[in-house]
Scaffold this active site. Structure first.
Site, PDB file in Angstrom:
ATOM      1  N   GLN A  21       0.844  -1.317   0.015  1.00 43.99           N
ATOM      2  CA  GLN A  21       0.074   0.049   0.168  1.00 43.99           C
ATOM      3  C   GLN A  21       0.883   1.199   0.005  1.00 43.99           C
ATOM      4  OE1 GLN A  21      -2.847  -0.406  -0.843  1.00 43.99           O
ATOM      5  NE2 GLN A  21      -4.325  -0.570   0.831  1.00 43.99           N
ATOM      6  N   SER A  22       0.456   2.157  -0.704  1.00 40.71           N
ATOM      7  CA  SER A  22       1.247   3.522  -0.837  1.00 40.71           C
ATOM      8  C   SER A  22       1.610   4.127   0.370  1.00 40.71           C
ATOM      9  CB  SER A  22       0.719   4.566  -1.892  1.00 40.71           C
ATOM     10  OG  SER A  22       0.574   3.822  -3.082  1.00 40.71           O
ATOM     11  N   THR A  23       0.698   4.376   1.120  1.00 41.30           N
ATOM     12  CA  THR A  23       0.960   5.313   2.526  1.00 41.30           C
ATOM     13  C   THR A  23       0.132   4.424   3.782  1.00 41.30           C
ATOM     14  OG1 THR A  23      -1.169   6.333   2.390  1.00 41.30           O
ATOM     15  CG2 THR A  23       0.625   7.489   1.065  1.00 41.30           C
TER      16      THR A  23
END
Length: 674
Positions: A21-23
């Protein structure tokens, strides 16, 4: 590719499920996407992989896919694939594996070489086949383009809002937002006064370091706003630092401007982020007079120009700021041979810089040759100071009067800040006292804590009041020495001010720069100085070169004659005291000491006090005791009773006595014995 085309050797390898997941916010809030990625494990089991051969790589949760440099899980995946240990790579979509075409195609190349399959939510692919590889390449390109489009939309919205000066940015100290997001000056009057005093002090001193020293000398604190913790947003007061001053001076917000895009952020191949400051013409958005300001835009640009001139890495042709060294012409001297500005070197004595040398060494450093010119600056500085006294005009007096008025204003502003600090401490102490008074006396745990807090606030209040009283006393003594009536008579008082040894060297330099633009010096048989004044007038003077080193270390004949005269009546330590009282100095400009007098006496063959008294017929206590047939103690006792005249010739109190002109009668001897 169909599931039937999976080969047994691929089933015998690992199936690596990559989860990302990016963040961290997406990890906490977008849990459905994470669950869908973990669910791909069932797809691998359905294709024939046993559970023990399925490896989940989820170390990159919370990391962006734009680069592989900081993604440990992706690096491990590529390594395992390159070693031929992986038969299947699973990812929900291409964007989960990589958002960069270079990283994606690098993974495809390795998978094709090792016969590794790739599975996403849409199907199963073999990178070794043309059609599957073409499809995977298109997906990677679309994933990268999707990221660019999303980012462009976000940045476009931010930039559009910034162009209307409606973008809410982090404000520096001294500003705050209202409820309707308008930028206003901080309602804390002490914070406002401190920022204003910072700008005034910088304009007066000329450097950021001198501004910090001025605040420290005045015991003034500087505010900072907490950015995290339970007290987030509150103001705290600490000692000013150099970076605080630079941060304020470089920020255009204090000039009332809304600015966006002052820096450019670049990310290198190793994943490191570099922030580069842009020139003013490259700023994306700059709107002047967007909100209330502490200074004008012209003052802001003047501060930046002064900081550039102060930079050691920047060597301008114009003046650098006056500093604390005793060289009066620091930054003003131009070499008469090559035209370059000359630098300053100091001779240190007793740990202090006392004698300046002016050196032209720029060309010598670059070419490895001797300096063009080098000469002692003491006599030249004195001659320029004398010229300044002769050229004193009412215009210069008015400038000094303005400086005095500015000094008084600075003192008044500093006192106002300290009074507000006392008021703040008084409020905090009163608040702590009210909290303590409202607590239940039986609740001793809370009462003791509140009582300790009250006592601490009272100590802070006492410290603030004491600092205010001390500074007020110092300011009164400083202002009393510079009364307005005396300043109005500056034409008569200025020579005294200039020659006063307590006058700071920095102030002499500042006054000189109001009149003198530069001084070109040529060294021949003497120093020829061509002075160029600020108004364009010029004047030439000649200054004699100092004597040779050997001659400069010779004691003047007049000084030796005075020492010889004093030795008739004083011993060496007393001679040193008398010479210092009379204002005599050694060849090095130092005061006389006992050892110096003794060394000069021995070197020049001067008799000491003891030898001179013996030559006059004075005798020692032992010899006089033999003549009178008494003990030495009796002689000293008679001296104390002033029956004998004696003088001390050393530090131990040993004496020589004047010989008796007539023999003592028996009656006198009896009185002395009694």
């Amino acid at each position: 590719m169909n599931a039937q085309e999976i080969k047994p050797r691929q089933l015998q390898r690992l199936a690596c499920l990559y989860v990302r997941q990016s963040t961290l916010q997406q990890v906490l809030e977008n849990r459905e996407s994470t669950a869908r990625q973990y669910a791909l494990r069932d797809r691998a089991i359905a294709l024939g992989w046993i559970a023990e051969r399925i490896v989940v790589l989820d170390q990159d949760l919370g990391h962006s896919g734009t680069s592989a440099s900081d993604r440990v899980g992706f690096q491990r995946l590529v390594a395992e694939v390159g070693l031929g240990k992986v038969g299947l790579v699973l990812g929900l979509e291409v964007s989960r594996l990589a958002r960069s075409s270079s990283d994606w195609h690098h993974l495809l190349e390795i998978c094709a070489l090792t016969g590794t399959l790739i599975l996403d939510e849409d199907g199963l692919y073999d990178p070794a086949t043309f059609n599957d590889r073409l499809l995977l390449g298109l997906k990677g390109t679309m994933s990268e383009a999707e990221l660019y489009i999303l980012r462009a939309r976000l940045l476009g919205g931010i930039l559009n809002k910034a162009r209307r000066a409606e973008l809410k940015l982090h404000l520096p100290i001294g500003f705050c937002y209202t409820e309707d997001n308008r930028v206003v000056l901080d309602p804390d009057k002490q914070a406002q006064a401190t920022i204003k005093l910072l700008f005034q002090t910088f304009r007066r001193t000329g450097t950021a370091s001198a501004t910090v020293r001025a605040f420290r000398q005045q015991n003034l604190a500087f505010p900072r706003r907490l950015s995290k913790g339970v007290h987030k947003g509150e103001l705290v007061w600490n000692d000013m630092r150099h970076d605080d001053v630079l941060r304020v001076l470089h920020n255009p917000v204090y000039a009332g401007a809304f600015v966006f895009g002052r820096t450019r952020t670049n990310k290198t191949a190793d994943g490191k982020i570099h922030i580069v400051a842009l020139a003013q013409e490259e700023w994306q958005v700059m709107i002047k007079d967007a909100h209330p300001a502490y200074i004008s835009w012209e003052e802001y640009e003047g501060h930046l120009s002064q900081l550039r001139a102060n930079s050691q890495a920047y060597t301008p042709k114009h003046l650098n700021p006056p500093r604390e060294g005793p060289a009066l012409l620091q930054g003003l001297v131009i070499c008469g041979q090559c035209g370059e500005r000359m630098t300053v070197r100091y001779h240190q004595r007793g740990g202090q810089r006392v004698v300046p040398d002016y050196v032209c060494q720029k060309a010598g450093i670059s070419a490895g040759t001797a300096p063009c010119q080098r000469f002692l600056g003491r006599d030249l500085d004195a001659a320029i100071g004398q010229v300044l006294l002769e050229m004193l005009t009412p215009a210069l007096v008015n400038q000094v009067l303005q400086w005095h008025a500015e000094l008084c204003s600075q003192l008044s502003e500093a006192e106002h800040l300290r009074q507000m600090e006392v008021e703040r401490a008084q409020y905090a102490a009163d608040l702590a006292g009210r909290r303590f008074m409202r607590v239940d006396p039986d609740n001793r745990l809370v009462a003791d804590l509140l009582e300790a807090e009250w006592n601490a606030k009272l100590r802070d209040l006492a410290s603030a009041q004491q600092a205010l009283a001390q500074q007020q006393q110092q300011q009164e003594s400083e202002v009393s020495r510079k009364e307005s009536e005396q300043m109005s008579q500056m034409l008569e008082q200025f020579p005294r001010f200039w020659n006063d040894p307590t006058t700071p060297v920095r102030e002499r330099k500042r006054i000189l720069r109001l009149v003198v633009s530069d001084v070109t010096v040529l060294k021949t048989t003497c120093l020829t100085a061509h002075i160029r004044f600020v108004g364009g007038a010029t004047r030439s003077i000649e200054v004699a070169l100092p004597p040779a080193f050997a001659q400069s270390r010779l004691t003047p004949v007049q000084t030796l004659a005075e020492i010889d005269r004093l030795l008739n009546d004083y011993r060496d330590s007393q001679v040193a005291v008398q010479m210092n009282k009379a204002g005599y100095k050694t060849f090095a400009g130092l005061s006389f000491t006992t050892s110096l007098v003794s060394a000069l006496r021995r070197k020049h063959g001067l008799k000491d006090f003891y030898s001179r008294k013996l030559a006059e017929g004075w005798v020692s206590a032992e010899e006089l005791a033999r003549q009178l047939n008494v003990t030495g103690a009796t002689i000293y006792r008679w001296q104390q009773r002033k029956l004998l005249e004696g003088v001390s010739y050393d530090e131990r109190g040993s004496c020589l006595f004047r010989p008796l002109q007539t023999p003592l009668t028996s009656q006198a001897r009896g009185r002395k014995k009694s």
